[in-house]
Design an enzyme around this catalytic site. Structure first.
Site, PDB file in Angstrom:
ATOM      1  N   GLU A 159     -33.910 -29.999 -22.109  1.00  0.00           N
ATOM      2  CA  GLU A 159     -34.337 -29.875 -23.518  1.00  0.00           C
ATOM      3  C   GLU A 159     -35.103 -28.564 -23.742  1.00  0.00           C
ATOM      4  OE1 GLU A 159     -33.855 -31.768 -26.369  1.00  0.00           O
ATOM      5  OE2 GLU A 159     -32.345 -32.775 -25.162  1.00  0.00           O
ATOM      6  N   CYS A 214     -26.407 -40.082 -17.276  1.00  0.00           N
ATOM      7  CA  CYS A 214     -27.218 -39.617 -18.405  1.00  0.00           C
ATOM      8  C   CYS A 214     -26.394 -38.548 -19.099  1.00  0.00           C
ATOM      9  CB  CYS A 214     -28.540 -39.040 -17.887  1.00  0.00           C
ATOM     10  SG  CYS A 214     -29.495 -38.156 -19.144  1.00  0.00           S
ATOM     11  N   ASP A 274     -28.663 -39.224 -29.816  1.00  0.00           N
ATOM     12  CA  ASP A 274     -29.191 -39.129 -28.449  1.00  0.00           C
ATOM     13  C   ASP A 274     -30.647 -38.702 -28.574  1.00  0.00           C
ATOM     14  OD1 ASP A 274     -29.290 -39.003 -25.607  1.00  0.00           O
ATOM     15  OD2 ASP A 274     -28.955 -36.847 -25.672  1.00  0.00           O
ATOM     16  N   SER A 275     -31.346 -38.732 -27.463  1.00  0.00           N
ATOM     17  CA  SER A 275     -32.733 -38.281 -27.469  1.00  0.00           C
ATOM     18  C   SER A 275     -32.824 -36.761 -27.601  1.00  0.00           C
ATOM     19  CB  SER A 275     -33.399 -38.703 -26.167  1.00  0.00           C
ATOM     20  OG  SER A 275     -32.744 -38.058 -25.094  1.00  0.00           O
ATOM     21  N   CYS A 309     -26.072 -41.944 -25.521  1.00  0.00           N
ATOM     22  CA  CYS A 309     -27.229 -41.940 -24.627  1.00  0.00           C
ATOM     23  C   CYS A 309     -27.164 -43.196 -23.756  1.00  0.00           C
ATOM     24  CB  CYS A 309     -28.487 -41.963 -25.504  1.00  0.00           C
ATOM     25  SG  CYS A 309     -30.027 -42.194 -24.618  1.00  0.00           S
ATOM     26  N   HIS A 344     -27.138 -36.032 -20.672  1.00  0.00           N
ATOM     27  CA  HIS A 344     -27.612 -34.653 -20.495  1.00  0.00           C
ATOM     28  C   HIS A 344     -27.021 -34.003 -19.228  1.00  0.00           C
ATOM     29  CE1 HIS A 344     -30.762 -35.668 -23.419  1.00  0.00           C
ATOM     30  NE2 HIS A 344     -31.147 -34.402 -23.417  1.00  0.00           N
TER      31      HIS A 344
HETATM   32  N1  DGL Z   1     -29.282 -38.479 -22.730  1.00  0.00           N
HETATM   33  C1  DGL Z   1     -29.961 -39.628 -22.355  1.00  0.00           C
HETATM   34  C2  DGL Z   1     -29.236 -40.595 -21.515  1.00  0.00           C
HETATM   35  O1  DGL Z   1     -28.027 -40.547 -21.517  1.00  0.00           O
HETATM   36  C3  DGL Z   1     -31.411 -39.762 -22.545  1.00  0.00           C
HETATM   37  C4  DGL Z   1     -32.255 -39.128 -21.590  1.00  0.00           C
HETATM   38  C5  DGL Z   1     -33.715 -39.208 -21.923  1.00  0.00           C
HETATM   39  O2  DGL Z   1     -34.086 -38.950 -23.060  1.00  0.00           O
HETATM   40  O3  DGL Z   1     -34.470 -39.541 -21.022  1.00  0.00           O
HETATM   41  O4  DGL Z   1     -29.808 -41.406 -20.857  1.00  0.00           O
END
Ligand code: DGL
Length: 260
Positions: A152, A184, A12-13, A75, A186
């Protein structure tokens, strides 16, 4: 060659995909995992498709070098922008996550659902096609500008996050949504704050459990399921500061800082 005991790779990011990792870890008791938090390049959501594809390739290659038998793209932004390209390039099974619009569309009574996701996800072709297939349903879309950045930074409990959520969710409440899709990985970490804002009868949906079930299914189909009972190895790699990842994992796992 028998790959069943090789690890599952996830990326993931940043820390968001740990919400997916937790579901996989709970459902698959014998699987080892390697998780990459590419937080140096977060957020992905504001990047171009080309940039997201390139980062997804980089992460995949790193995980394959560690002998990953399967890649879970934990992600939504990377899945909706790059899963086709990853599947075409690499010869391992990929599991992606997409916003759970379909289950919300099946169960909505008000015929109105909300989705909170990154710009990258909401502007992707895959997302556009999914929405186009939902007949007679109003989808209220909202980009969660800045939410990933604040998560983050470990600011889950901040007023800043609460204010942004109020601003993003108010139009959905006014539109009478009865389901909110978290698009997302997150955002499941924001559920307590979201619940403070939404009316009680609005159901919040994320894709974590469904992704874990799909992971099990695909491992089985590919004869990759690890059936050997052993003490599990769960490695976490991050390419910037590790404090927030450690705290989201309650310091229960070893987080290693690496350049990848
Ligand atoms: N966790 C991510 C997602 O599901 C990435 C969010 C991001 O880095 O902008 O989209």
């Amino acid at each position: 060659m028998d790959k069943t005991t090789n690890p599952i790779g996830l990326f993931d990011s940043g820390i968001g995909g740990t919400s997916i990792w937790k579901e996989i870890h709970a459902l698959l008791p014998n699987e080892d995992t390697i998780y990459l938090a590419d937080s140096k390049n977060a957020p992905y959501g504001q990047k171009t498709k080309e940039e997201i594809v390139e980062l997804s390739f980089k992460n995949t290659e790193y995980l394959l070098e560690q002998n990953a038998k399967m890649i879970v793209v934990a992600c939504n932004t990377a899945t909706t922008n790059a899963i086709k390209e990853m599947r075409a390039k690499y010869d391992v099974p990929f599991i992606g996550i997409e916003p759970a619009l379909k289950p919300a569309a099946i169960h909505t009574k008000t015929k109105t659902i909300g989705i909170l996701a990154t710009k990258g996800t909401l502007t992707s072709e895959l997302f556009y096609k999914t929405v186009a297939n939902l007949k007679d349903i109003t989808v209220v879309e909202q980009v969660g500008f800045n939410l990933v950045k604040l998560i983050e930074e470990g600011k889950l409990e901040s007023d800043e996050i609460r204010e942004l959520l109020k601003e993003y969710l108010q139009p959905m409440i006014e539109a009478n949504i009865d389901h909110l899709v978290l698009g997302c990985s997150h955002y499941p970490y924001l559920v307590p704050q979201i619940k403070e804002i939404l009316p009680k009868d609005v159901k919040i949906i994320d894709s974590g459990e469904a992704v874990a079930r799909q992971t099990k299914l695909v491992l089985n189909e590919n004869k990759l399921l690890n059936t050997a009972e052993h003490s599990r190895s769960n490695l976490f790699y991050v390419n910037s500061d590790s404090t927030v990842l450690n705290s989201i994992l309650h310091n229960e796992y070893t987080v290693t800082k690496k350049d990848f």
